[in-house]
Design a protein around this motif. Structure first.
Motif, PDB file in Angstrom:
ATOM      1  N   GLN A 134      -0.118  -9.416  -0.119  1.00  0.00           N
ATOM      2  CA  GLN A 134      -0.491  -8.959  -1.345  1.00  0.00           C
ATOM      3  C   GLN A 134      -1.867  -8.151  -1.384  1.00  0.00           C
ATOM      4  O   GLN A 134      -2.016  -7.364  -1.770  1.00  0.00           O
ATOM      5  N   SER A 135      -2.810  -8.899  -0.473  1.00  0.00           N
ATOM      6  CA  SER A 135      -3.967  -8.123  -0.298  1.00  0.00           C
ATOM      7  C   SER A 135      -3.697  -6.811   0.354  1.00  0.00           C
ATOM      8  O   SER A 135      -4.549  -5.916   0.082  1.00  0.00           O
ATOM      9  N   ASP A 136      -2.879  -6.588   1.505  1.00  0.00           N
ATOM     10  CA  ASP A 136      -2.503  -5.298   2.029  1.00  0.00           C
ATOM     11  C   ASP A 136      -2.209  -4.241   0.949  1.00  0.00           C
ATOM     12  O   ASP A 136      -2.627  -3.052   1.228  1.00  0.00           O
ATOM     13  N   PHE A 137      -1.228  -4.764   0.297  1.00  0.00           N
ATOM     14  CA  PHE A 137      -0.721  -3.905  -0.815  1.00  0.00           C
ATOM     15  C   PHE A 137      -1.546  -3.373  -1.784  1.00  0.00           C
ATOM     16  O   PHE A 137      -1.511  -2.315  -2.207  1.00  0.00           O
ATOM     17  N   THR A 138      -2.265  -4.245  -2.262  1.00  0.00           N
ATOM     18  CA  THR A 138      -3.457  -3.876  -2.959  1.00  0.00           C
ATOM     19  C   THR A 138      -4.375  -2.815  -2.484  1.00  0.00           C
ATOM     20  O   THR A 138      -4.737  -1.949  -3.115  1.00  0.00           O
ATOM     21  N   ARG A 139      -4.434  -2.891  -1.203  1.00  0.00           N
ATOM     22  CA  ARG A 139      -5.651  -2.031  -0.496  1.00  0.00           C
ATOM     23  C   ARG A 139      -4.555  -0.736   0.103  1.00  0.00           C
ATOM     24  O   ARG A 139      -5.394   0.192   0.562  1.00  0.00           O
ATOM     25  N   ARG A 140      -3.308  -0.655  -0.309  1.00  0.00           N
ATOM     26  CA  ARG A 140      -2.419   0.264   0.020  1.00  0.00           C
ATOM     27  C   ARG A 140      -2.339   0.544   1.415  1.00  0.00           C
ATOM     28  O   ARG A 140      -2.201   1.556   1.914  1.00  0.00           O
ATOM     29  N   TYR A 142       0.162  -0.074   3.380  1.00  0.00           N
ATOM     30  CA  TYR A 142       1.644  -0.602   3.240  1.00  0.00           C
ATOM     31  C   TYR A 142       2.175  -0.851   4.635  1.00  0.00           C
ATOM     32  O   TYR A 142       3.270  -1.752   4.645  1.00  0.00           O
ATOM     33  N   MET A 165       8.554  -6.096  -3.139  1.00  0.00           N
ATOM     34  CA  MET A 165       7.313  -5.440  -2.643  1.00  0.00           C
ATOM     35  C   MET A 165       7.598  -4.669  -1.278  1.00  0.00           C
ATOM     36  O   MET A 165       7.223  -3.699  -1.200  1.00  0.00           O
ATOM     37  N   CYS A 169       6.659  -0.631  -0.563  1.00  0.00           N
ATOM     38  CA  CYS A 169       5.883  -0.408   0.820  1.00  0.00           C
ATOM     39  C   CYS A 169       6.910   0.579   1.425  1.00  0.00           C
ATOM     40  O   CYS A 169       6.171   1.526   1.956  1.00  0.00           O
TER      41      CYS A 169
END
Length: 458
Positions: A134-140, A142, A165, A169
């Motif tokens: 979720q943290s990686d996704f928020t920071r884009r 992917y 999710m 990505c």
């Protein structure tokens, strides 16, 4: 159908157990249904039925039965452990951990204790990976998010949220095939998942596949006829689909100039999707060539070649292969791109019959009969027209042969022409339709004129 009145509950449990052991799942399930109906307080009836559901791959149906078992007999450790495992696979980590912890406090057997500890440890690790994804996704980021989600989904195989999710990505990374795979899974894992169908439809649309796009958006509207996004998208896809079908019908009728005009209209209807523009120009190239307009044909065809994604794909694969000569996926990708390029330069059996790539056998045969009747050589008296009709008739019959044979159709869809002798080196089907109309045996559906051929419509 077995009913509770057909025998005592214990008899049903015993018979169901024997049938389950014999692998007769449907019959076993009927007896366990009867046992539950006969004694709604019998925890073993629910447990046996849950066992059958699991054997049938129906985990959603097994969960309520396992919960009922635990409600009726809270110290039934095996049922709680099974429920914890199912909850973990569905991505319900907090509920799964609660079950595993209760198993450890309930005087379990050594095997149950070992399994509960192992699954609890795995669940803790998944919790950490979910937070990281979720943290990686928020920071884009992917790519990293997808890597973490790969590990999560290995354990939480029925977790729709993680798959959604990961699909997003893949969309951001441009890996549309993988996104489609995950979205198709979520459309089954979540009931009434209109958003999955909408995303599938838009992906197919942006890939230039109007038929699959239309199929998916219709699934969305079946679930919710008032879905604003799906209804708006449906109108656009339907309009484009209708125009493309009309253009292809004009080509079948050899009205090439009209077909070119229709494809020009198609490019105005959808000017923002490169694949539709490329497809339209490829068909215009074909029409202009057939219509003996060499100057215009050269201009359009050159543009098609310049922008052709297959050429780009081959170039990319060849470049990648130079750095990874032994990579199997790169090699397979290169070979497939080369096959598809070769196929694009030859006949398209779907277009010959004027059917969709998703067409069923019945539709294919209907289209074949109509075109075979239209282009039967007996209908033409002029020698030049008869020769043209003979070639057309053979093409139509070969298209029918390929598309009604599952193995040949599969090969064609993979980029191989089953009717091309070069493609048949090394085995497979061998169909000899070469040498002209006089040698073309077995495809006259009408039996008239000088050609005594037999034809089977099945």
């Amino acid at each position: 159908v077995v009913s509770a009145s057909d025998g005592g509950v214990e008899n049903h449990l015993e018979m169901g157990k024997k049938l389950l052991a014999a692998g007769q799942l449907a019959d076993a399930l009927s007896h366990f249904h009867a046992a539950v109906d006969g004694d709604p307080k019998n925890y073993m009836a629910y447990y046996r039925r849950a066992t059958v559901y699991l054997a049938m791959g129906k985990s959603k149906s097994a969960l309520p039965d396992l919960s009922k078992v635990i409600e009726l007999k809270p110290d039934f450790t095996s049922a709680r452990l099974q429920r914890g495992n199912l909850l973990l696979k569905h991505g319900k980590l907090d509920e799964a951990e609660s079950d595993f912890k209760k198993v450890l406090k309930s005087n379990p057997s050594s095997r149950e204790e070992q399994e509960a500890q192992s699954q609890l440890k795995k669940s803790d690790e998944i919790q950490r990976l979910v937070a990281q994804a979720q943290s990686d996704f928020t920071r884009r980021d992917y790519g990293s998010a997808a890597s973490h989600l790969d590990i999560i989904i290995d354990t939480c195989v029925w977790d729709a949220d993680s798959r959604e999710m990961r699909a997003e990505c893949f969309i951001q990374l441009g890996e549309m095939g993988k996104a489609i795979s995950d979205l198709k899974a979520t459309s089954k894992l979540k009931s009434d998942n209109t958003q999955a169908f909408y995303k599938l439809s838009t992906i197919y649309y942006n890939l230039g596949d109007h038929e699959m796009s239309l199929n998916e958006v219709r699934e969305c509207l079946k679930l919710d006829p008032d879905h604003k996004q799906c209804f708006s998208h449906y109108k656009q896809v339907k309009k484009l689909n209708k125009q493309i079908q009309a253009a292809e019908e004009l080509i079948q009728q050899e009205k090439y100039s009209d077909a070119v005009s229709k494809y020009e209209s198609i490019m105005k209807t959808e000017p923002n999707v490169p694949q539709f523009i490329l497809n339209a120009k490829e068909r215009m190239c074909h029409c202009l060539s057939k219509d003996q307009q060499p100057a215009k044909a050269i201009s359009v065809c050159s543009e098609v070649l310049k922008n052709c994604v297959l050429f780009a794909a081959i170039k990319d694969f060849e470049s990648a292969k130079e750095h990874s000569e032994n990579d199997r996926q790169i090699k397979e990708g290169l070979e497939r791109a080369q096959r598809l390029l070769k196929q694009s330069q030859k006949r398209d059996y779907y277009k010959i019959l004027g059917v969709k790539r998703t067409a069923q056998k019945k539709e294919i045969l209907k289209a074949y009969r109509k075109l075979a009747q239209q282009w039967h050589p007996d209908n033409f008296q002029d020698a030049e027209e008869k020769k043209k009709a003979e070639k057309k008739f053979i093409d139509i019959a070969q298209a029918k042969e390929v598309l009604t044979d599952p193995e040949m159709r599969s090969k064609f869809d993979q980029g191989e022409d089953p009717m091309d002798p070069e493609s048949q080196q090394g085995g497979g089907h061998h169909h000899h339709f070469h040498g002209g109309w006089e040698n073309f045996q077995g495809f006259n559906p009408f039996g008239s004129g000088p050609f005594n051929f037999k034809f089977n419509f099945n």
